[in-house]
Design a protein around this motif. Structure first.
Motif, PDB file in Angstrom:
ATOM      1  N   UNK B  89       0.832  -1.207   0.000  1.00 27.61           N
ATOM      2  CA  UNK B  89       0.000   0.000   0.000  1.00 27.61           C
ATOM      3  C   UNK B  89       0.868   1.260   0.000  1.00 27.61           C
ATOM      4  N   UNK B  90       1.938   1.227   0.806  1.00 29.06           N
ATOM      5  CA  UNK B  90       2.853   2.383   0.809  1.00 29.06           C
ATOM      6  C   UNK B  90       3.402   2.601  -0.586  1.00 29.06           C
ATOM      7  N   UNK B  91       3.708   1.468  -1.251  1.00 35.79           N
ATOM      8  CA  UNK B  91       4.347   1.542  -2.559  1.00 35.79           C
ATOM      9  C   UNK B  91       3.411   2.107  -3.630  1.00 35.79           C
ATOM     10  N   UNK B  92       2.175   1.645  -3.616  1.00 35.03           N
ATOM     11  CA  UNK B  92       1.291   2.019  -4.730  1.00 35.03           C
ATOM     12  C   UNK B  92       0.582   3.350  -4.492  1.00 35.03           C
ATOM     13  N   UNK B  93       0.228   3.585  -3.199  1.00 31.40           N
ATOM     14  CA  UNK B  93      -0.792   4.604  -3.003  1.00 31.40           C
ATOM     15  C   UNK B  93      -0.342   5.799  -2.170  1.00 31.40           C
ATOM     16  N   UNK B  94       0.858   5.728  -1.637  1.00 33.79           N
ATOM     17  CA  UNK B  94       1.325   6.825  -0.790  1.00 33.79           C
ATOM     18  C   UNK B  94       2.674   7.324  -1.300  1.00 33.79           C
ATOM     19  N   UNK B 168       2.648   7.305  -9.026  1.00 38.19           N
ATOM     20  CA  UNK B 168       1.344   7.931  -9.190  1.00 38.19           C
ATOM     21  C   UNK B 168       0.379   7.624  -8.043  1.00 38.19           C
ATOM     22  N   UNK B 169       0.817   7.942  -6.796  1.00 45.59           N
ATOM     23  CA  UNK B 169      -0.044   7.671  -5.651  1.00 45.59           C
ATOM     24  C   UNK B 169      -1.156   8.706  -5.555  1.00 45.59           C
ATOM     25  N   UNK B 170      -2.181   8.378  -4.750  1.00 48.83           N
ATOM     26  CA  UNK B 170      -3.277   9.336  -4.572  1.00 48.83           C
ATOM     27  C   UNK B 170      -2.965  10.311  -3.449  1.00 48.83           C
ATOM     28  N   UNK B 171      -2.139   9.870  -2.499  1.00 51.97           N
ATOM     29  CA  UNK B 171      -1.913  10.683  -1.306  1.00 51.97           C
ATOM     30  C   UNK B 171      -0.424  10.969  -1.159  1.00 51.97           C
ATOM     31  N   UNK B 172      -0.098  12.228  -0.906  1.00 53.20           N
ATOM     32  CA  UNK B 172       1.276  12.602  -0.621  1.00 53.20           C
ATOM     33  C   UNK B 172       1.358  12.992   0.853  1.00 53.20           C
TER      34      UNK B 172
END
Lengths: 410, 229
Positions: B89-94, B168-172
């Motif tokens: 999850x850290x890898x894909x979305x954050x 290209x995560x949704x959250x930074x």
């Protein structure tokens, strides 16, 4: 498995890191190389010794005994070595069961052979009765063996060893030519094939064989006794019994009382093998201990430097974990780094070991034999050192808490 | 909803020797945190040091786990996920941006940018082209092969921002991203955050800087581990 899928990427990172920490990498490579070099040397040396043993035994023949005058094991001061007589040889031929070939011999070293205007010095001259080549299982490259009538008539004929033949005749055939041994002319009737054995008594191919009677008369040597005796037997499986019979017969002929030691020594292939394996065992143990220590030192160098590396690179590890690297990816990278280095050390060690082996081989100290087995063992051990000694630091790296690692604490 | 937290506690247990009497006493860093952050929001977490704002960000970033409470990330309950699932999850979305940049010192700017992509199994060619365009976007198109030591602090943080965007995560999530930068450079970096926000990303940024916080759409104040107001 995910790690396998990511292997190319992780390998790329591992290589980059190894290159970034060049000096550290070099130390690990060198540490492991020393161990692998010793290991390579052992394995090749033991293989070489095995091969040499087989050659010696084959050359000696499993169906033969070699009797030397004098007692080699209890070498008393001033003991006579000329204890074997023609009478002994005759009686053995006549009455020793199983014996079918008995060849007495004597030698004289340091003779000079001349062909035309070429001299070749320091040749071993052997006097033997008929069938010398046969009794030593020594094939003739060309020509014929010593014959009964040569011995009976004291003929000036000779079998030439490959060394003096090469020195005096080059690639030409010596058979039919006349050579002078200490000024006496001999006709070369046969050429012994190349045996290529060295060590101990010098080059075995550096010899010339003439009839025993010729040797004793022309060189003024004792006519009654000779130095050694080759006996070949039927049924090599009964060699123990043959040897015992031979011993009893000789003791009887020499009229030795029961409390007196033999005044002769009987050597058989078994005896030779025992002696050689004793020597070989010592060599293997000595080199084995050395190599094990060297490998352990290499391993500890690796473990030490990798532990330092993990704590120095904790930010990198924490960052990669934060970026989504699995524990297995971190552990895999460190194990990969460790094993790439030890494999490089393995290759370097193999080259060093084989080089050193070549050198020792050339100096006639060791007989070296390269094989894929050596290669596999070197690489296998190198890899094992990398994995075993790299495991603890790699596991430590994988289990770092990302937050703590990013703070540079661990 | 990008982030939804309910009654989150985070207690650090102290080692017995640190408090001396062997009693099991914990330090409550976060107490009963409940918050919602919608997709596309730009939120600043503010508070004095020790208020728990960094710990809260680490919990949001799945780098830490709450002692109690529930956390739903992008509609997914992340309580009880194992280490690998949380890593994925850290890898894909954050995307993470840190105060001290954390660039790998021996890798070039481009290699640093594509690092998260290497763990997601994206092809090198694809990563390269993404990395190049990201570096161009943050104004470092001419420094792609520079090692971090040859870049200024502001440039290093730009590399780190490009790195946070490569998957290209949704959250930074950003922890004091301007903490080590002077005010001019800070403004440039905040400009980049606003650009990224304009692309539709959700941004959560920890800062103690009023000016930085003022640029965010919403400010969440933390005091002694609780949300103030």
């Amino acid at each position: 498995m995910r790690f396998i899928r990511l292997l190319p990427q992780i390998q790329g990172m591992a290589l980059e890191a190894l290159w970034a920490y060049k000096l550290r990498s070099l130390f690990v490579v060198l540490g492991v190389a020393m161990g692998i070099a010793s290991l390579t040397l052992i394995v090749t040396a033991v293989d070489g010794a095995n091969r040499k043993t087989l050659e010696i035994v084959e050359m000696f023949g499993p169906d033969a005994a070699f009797v030397l005058g004098g007692n080699l094991k209890k070498r008393a001061v001033g003991m006579r070595t000329l204890t074997l007589s023609h009478e002994d040889a005759r009686r053995i031929r006549q009455s020793l069961p199983g014996a079918y070939l008995v060849v007495p011999m004597r030698a004289k070293g340091g003779q000079t052979i001349r062909f035309r205007n070429k001299n070749y010095q320091d040749v071993f001259v052997v006097g033997a009765t008929e069938n010398y080549a046969t009794v030593w299982n020594w094939p003739l490259q060309e020509g014929r063996d010593i014959r009964l009538e040569d011995e009976r008539t004291g003929a000036r004929v000779a079998l030439l060893g490959s060394k003096p033949s090469r020195e005096l005749f080059g690639d030409e055939s010596p058979v039919g030519k006349t050579v002078f041994v200490s000024g006496i002319p001999f006709q070369v009737v046969g050429l012994l094939s190349y045996r290529g054995m060295t060590g101990g008594g010098g080059d075995i191919d550096n010899r010339i064989i003439i009839p025993l009677s010729t040797l004793t008369t022309r060189f003024n040597m004792d006519r009654k006794y000779f130095r050694a005796l080759r006996v070949k037997f039927h049924e090599p499986s009964y060699m123990d019994a043959h040897t015992e019979n031979l011993r009893s017969l000789l003791r009887h002929l020499h009229e030795l009382p029961p409390d007196q030691d033999d005044d002769f020594t009987i050597l058989t292939a078994d005896e030779v093998l025992r002696f050689l394996s004793m020597f070989k065992g010592g060599l293997a143990v000595f080199l084995g201990v050395t190599a094990t220590i060297a490998m352990l030192v290499g391993g500890f160098v690796l473990a030490n430097l990798f532990t330092i590396s993990v704590s120095e690179r904790s930010e990198e590890i924490g960052l990669k974990r934060a970026m989504g690297a699995h524990r297995s990816a971190i552990m895999g990278q460190f194990l990969l780094e460790a094993s790439l280095l030890t494999l490089a050390g393995g290759v370097l060690g193999l080259i060093l070991g084989l080089g050193l082996g070549q050198l020792l081989s050339r100096l006639d100290i060791l007989e070296i034999r390269f094989s894929w087995k050596v290669f596999a063992m070197a690489m296998g051990s190198a890899l094992a050192v990398g994995l075993v000694f790299g495991l603890k630091p790699a596991r430590h790296a994988a289990n770092l808490d990302p937050i703590q690692a990013l703070k540079g604490l661990d | 909803m990008a982030i939804r937290m309910r009654h989150i506690d985070r207690t650090f247990r102290q080692e017995p020797q640190q408090i001396g009497n062997g009693e099991d006493r914990g330090v409550d860093v976060l107490k009963d945190i409940s918050l919602d952050i919608a997709r596309g929001e730009f939120v600043a977490l503010q508070g004095t040091s020790g208020s728990g704002k960094s710990t809260l960000l680490q919990l949001m970033g799945l780098l830490d786990q709450p002692s109690a409470g529930s956390y739903t990330l992008m509609g997914r309950d992340v309580a009880g996920l194992d280490d690998n699932a949380r890593s994925d999850l850290r890898n894909c979305c954050l995307g993470f941006v840190f105060q001290s940049f954390y660039l790998i010192p021996y890798a070039s700017a481009l290699e640093n940018v594509i690092l998260p992509g290497l763990y997601s199994g994206t092809s090198r060619a694809e990563l390269r082209s993404r990395g190049v365009s990201l570096l161009e976007r943050v104004g470092l198109g001419d420094r792609m092969n520079f090692k971090p030591s040859r870049l200024s602090g502001g440039q290093q943080q730009r590399v780190a921002m490009a790195r946070a965007l490569v998957n290209e995560p949704d959250i930074i999530l950003a922890d004091e991203p301007t903490g080590q930068l002077d005010s001019t450079t800070s403004e440039e970096i905040m400009g980049l955050f606003h650009d990224v926000h304009a692309l539709g990303k959700t941004i959560v940024l920890v800062t103690h800087d009023e000016i930085v916080a003022a640029g965010a759409g919403r400010i969440i104040h933390l005091e002694d581990g609780r949300i103030a107001d």
